[in-house]
Design a protein around this motif. Structure first.
Motif, PDB file in Angstrom:
ATOM      1  N   VAL A  51       0.951  -1.585   0.138  1.00  0.00           N
ATOM      2  CA  VAL A  51       0.217  -0.290   0.235  1.00  0.00           C
ATOM      3  C   VAL A  51       0.899   0.945  -0.171  1.00  0.00           C
ATOM      4  N   ALA A  52       0.288   2.326  -0.982  1.00  0.00           N
ATOM      5  CA  ALA A  52       1.540   3.138  -0.942  1.00  0.00           C
ATOM      6  C   ALA A  52       1.397   3.779   0.088  1.00  0.00           C
ATOM      7  N   GLY A  53       2.759   4.638   0.586  1.00  0.00           N
ATOM      8  CA  GLY A  53       2.481   5.339   2.116  1.00  0.00           C
ATOM      9  C   GLY A  53       2.782   4.953   3.470  1.00  0.00           C
ATOM     10  N   VAL A  54       3.092   3.086   3.085  1.00  0.00           N
ATOM     11  CA  VAL A  54       2.834   2.652   4.393  1.00  0.00           C
ATOM     12  C   VAL A  54       4.418   2.532   4.602  1.00  0.00           C
ATOM     13  N   ALA A  55       5.222   2.513   5.595  1.00  0.00           N
ATOM     14  CA  ALA A  55       6.527   2.906   6.077  1.00  0.00           C
ATOM     15  C   ALA A  55       6.697   1.129   6.863  1.00  0.00           C
ATOM     16  N   LYS A  56       6.042   1.016   7.758  1.00  0.00           N
ATOM     17  CA  LYS A  56       6.541   0.083   7.818  1.00  0.00           C
ATOM     18  C   LYS A  56       4.989  -1.097   8.277  1.00  0.00           C
ATOM     19  N   VAL A  57       5.163  -2.682   8.307  1.00  0.00           N
ATOM     20  CA  VAL A  57       3.756  -3.364   8.389  1.00  0.00           C
ATOM     21  C   VAL A  57       4.716  -4.287   9.522  1.00  0.00           C
ATOM     22  N   LEU A  58       3.531  -4.334  10.818  1.00  0.00           N
ATOM     23  CA  LEU A  58       3.779  -5.406  11.553  1.00  0.00           C
ATOM     24  C   LEU A  58       3.107  -5.909  11.901  1.00  0.00           C
ATOM     25  N   LEU A  59       3.828  -7.901  11.359  1.00  0.00           N
ATOM     26  CA  LEU A  59       2.585  -8.526  11.595  1.00  0.00           C
ATOM     27  C   LEU A  59       2.939 -10.018  12.809  1.00  0.00           C
ATOM     28  N   ALA A  60       1.817  -9.766  13.340  1.00  0.00           N
ATOM     29  CA  ALA A  60       1.000 -10.089  14.939  1.00  0.00           C
ATOM     30  C   ALA A  60       0.988 -11.910  14.352  1.00  0.00           C
ATOM     31  N   ASP A  61       0.878 -12.734  14.310  1.00  0.00           N
ATOM     32  CA  ASP A  61       0.386 -13.958  13.673  1.00  0.00           C
ATOM     33  C   ASP A  61       0.603 -15.127  14.476  1.00  0.00           C
ATOM     34  N   GLY A  62      -0.427 -15.507  15.173  1.00  0.00           N
ATOM     35  CA  GLY A  62      -0.232 -16.595  16.056  1.00  0.00           C
ATOM     36  C   GLY A  62      -2.090 -17.091  16.225  1.00  0.00           C
ATOM     37  N   PRO A  63      -2.467 -18.286  16.636  1.00  0.00           N
ATOM     38  CA  PRO A  63      -3.135 -18.678  17.008  1.00  0.00           C
ATOM     39  C   PRO A  63      -4.728 -18.085  18.007  1.00  0.00           C
ATOM     40  N   ALA A  64      -4.511 -16.876  19.185  1.00  0.00           N
ATOM     41  CA  ALA A  64      -5.053 -16.870  20.196  1.00  0.00           C
ATOM     42  C   ALA A  64      -5.205 -15.509  19.380  1.00  0.00           C
ATOM     43  N   LEU A  65      -4.969 -14.716  17.849  1.00  0.00           N
ATOM     44  CA  LEU A  65      -5.765 -14.159  17.636  1.00  0.00           C
ATOM     45  C   LEU A  65      -6.024 -13.864  15.555  1.00  0.00           C
ATOM     46  N   SER A  66      -6.365 -16.188  15.566  1.00  0.00           N
ATOM     47  CA  SER A  66      -7.314 -16.279  14.855  1.00  0.00           C
ATOM     48  C   SER A  66      -8.782 -15.891  14.069  1.00  0.00           C
ATOM     49  N   ASP A  67      -9.358 -15.333  15.378  1.00  0.00           N
ATOM     50  CA  ASP A  67     -10.552 -15.428  15.513  1.00  0.00           C
ATOM     51  C   ASP A  67     -11.692 -13.459  15.629  1.00  0.00           C
ATOM     52  N   GLN A  68      -9.761 -12.970  15.909  1.00  0.00           N
ATOM     53  CA  GLN A  68      -9.639 -11.108  15.859  1.00  0.00           C
ATOM     54  C   GLN A  68     -10.815 -10.672  16.949  1.00  0.00           C
ATOM     55  N   LEU A  69     -10.806 -11.723  17.616  1.00  0.00           N
ATOM     56  CA  LEU A  69     -11.684 -11.223  19.205  1.00  0.00           C
ATOM     57  C   LEU A  69     -11.422  -9.691  20.034  1.00  0.00           C
ATOM     58  N   ALA A  70     -12.193  -8.802  19.845  1.00  0.00           N
ATOM     59  CA  ALA A  70     -11.936  -7.270  20.702  1.00  0.00           C
ATOM     60  C   ALA A  70     -11.095  -7.713  21.763  1.00  0.00           C
ATOM     61  N   GLU A  71     -11.607  -8.483  22.456  1.00  0.00           N
ATOM     62  CA  GLU A  71      -9.707  -8.451  23.519  1.00  0.00           C
ATOM     63  C   GLU A  71      -8.812  -8.878  23.546  1.00  0.00           C
ATOM     64  N   SER A  72      -8.409 -10.046  22.424  1.00  0.00           N
ATOM     65  CA  SER A  72      -7.789 -10.385  21.877  1.00  0.00           C
ATOM     66  C   SER A  72      -6.523  -8.923  21.358  1.00  0.00           C
TER      67      SER A  72
END
Length: 310
Positions: A51-72
Motif C-alpha cells: 500500500v502506498a505510503g506505508v512505512a512498516k507492517v507489523l505482523l502479529a501471527d498466532g492462534p490467539a488472534l485467529s478469530d480477531q476477538l476484541a479482547e485479544s
C-alpha cells in the motif's frame, strides 16, 4: 512521531476500510505503520506492505488472534501502543469494538468517526446525524481514533515497498471465546464498498415486493442492495442491509433511493454519495432535498420501466 493503523482483513487480503484509514494516518503527518493481527495472515501483511505510503507492517501471527476477538486484538494493540502518537481504527463494527477498549486502557479520550485531519492534534467529526461538524482538539499523548471511510480517499494498493516485521503475539484473552460465526453470503458487492447501491424503504410494502422490485434493477446496474431502517424494522430486509445513522455509512458513485422518504437518520448514512437518485410519489419527501435527480412517481411502475430501458 509514528502512526499505527489497525488493519481489517480476512487473513489473506485487506478490507477496503483499511486503505481509507491509511490515508487518514498519512494526513496526521508521521510515518504510518500497519498492524496486521491474525493467524496465517502473511498474505494480508504482504498486501499491506504494497500500500502506498506505508512505512512498516507489523505482523502479529498466532492462534490467539485467529478469530480477531476484541479482547485479544485490544491487548495486542496495547502491547505496541507505547511507540505511537496516534492509533487509528476503521470506523467499522470491528474497529468500534476494539478502539474503546484501547482508549480506556490508555486512559485517553477516544475521537470517533473523524472525516478530516486538520492537524496532528485536531480533527473534524460529524455530530447531530451529520447536521453539524465538530472540530475536536486532543491534548492526549496518544490519540485513539476511529476513521469514517467515506471521509477519506482510499490509499493506492500498489506502489509501496514496506518491510514486514514480526512482533510477539499476546496470550489469548480468557474473558471471551469464539463460539461461531454466521455470515450472510451474496454475489453482490459489499454494501460499504459498492460503487452503486439501490435502496428501498417502507413504501416497498413487503419483503416479497422489496426483492421483486429492487433485485432486477440491482442486477442491471451490478449494484448492492440497501434498505432504510423503516424497511428493516418492518421485516422487508435483513439488518445487514440497513443504511443510515444506526446502520452502515456509504458513499457510492450512485445511490438510488426507492420509496425512501429521507428521514434525517437515513440521510446521515448516504448523503455523501456522489450522485443521488430519488424515486418517490410524495413531492414533499425530504429525500428530494439531497437528490441530484428526483422522480415523482409510483416506484412500482417507475422501477420496472427503468429496468426495461437499461
Amino acid at each position: 512521531m509514528a502512526i499505527l493503523v489497525i488493519a481489517e482483513h480476512d487473513h489473506v487480503s485487506l478490507k477496503g476500510a483499511t486503505l481509507n484509514t491509511v490515508t487518514a494516518g498519512l494526513a496526521c503527518g508521521g510515518d504510518v505503520h500497519v498492524l496486521v493481527a491474525g493467524a496465517g495472515a502473511q498474505g494480508a501483511a504482504q498486501a499491506a506492505a504494497r500500500v502506498a505510503g506505508v512505512a512498516k507492517v507489523l505482523l502479529a501471527d498466532g492462534p490467539a488472534l485467529s478469530d480477531q476477538l476484541a479482547e485479544s486484538l485490544a491487548a495486542q494493540v496495547l502491547s505496541l501502543a507505547a511507540g505511537y502518537s496516534h492509533i487509528l481504527f476503521p470506523a467499522t463494527a470491528s474497529g468500534k469494538n476494539v478502539a474503546p477498549r484501547v482508549a480506556a486502557k490508555l486512559d485517553v479520550a477516544q475521537i470517533s468517526d473523524i472525516t478530516k485531519v486538520v492537524s496532528a492534534d485536531t480533527f473534524e467529526r460529524p455530530i447531530y446525524a451529520g447536521n453539524a461538524v465538530a472540530t475536536v482538539q486532543s491534548a492526549d499523548a496518544v490519540k485513539v481514533i476511529t476513521v469514517r471511510g467515506t471521509g477519506f480517499d482510499a490509499a493506492a494498493v500498489s506502489g509501496g515497498s514496506a518491510v514486514v516485521e514480526s512482533v510477539g503475539v499476546v496470550a489469548a484473552s480468557a474473558k471471551s471465546s469464539f463460539v461461531g460465526r454466521e455470515l450472510s453470503k451474496s454475489d453482490r458487492p459489499e454494501l460499504t464498498a459498492a460503487k452503486i447501491i439501490v435502496s428501498g424503504g417502507r413504501a416497498m410494502g413487503s419483503s416479497e415486493r422489496f426483492s421483486e422490485v429492487l433485485t432486477p434493477l440491482a442486477d442491471k446496474l451490478g449494484a448492492a442492495i440497501g434498505a432504510s431502517r423503516a424497511a428493516v424494522d418492518a421485516g422487508y430486509a435483513p439488518n445487514d442491509l440497513q443504511v443510515g445513522q444506526t446502520g452502515k455509512i456509504v458513499a457510492p458513485q450512485l445511490y438510488v433511493a426507492c420509496g425512501i422518504s429521507g428521514a434525517i437518520q437515513h440521510l446521515a448514512g448516504m448523503k455523501d454519495s456522489k450522485v443521488i437518485v430519488a424515486i418517490n410519489k410524495d413531492p414533499e419527501a425530504p429525500i428530494f432535498s439531497v437528490a441530484d435527480y428526483g422522480l415523482e412517481a409510483d416506484l412500482f411502475a417507475a422501477v420496472p420501466e427503468l429496468v426495461g430501458k437499461l
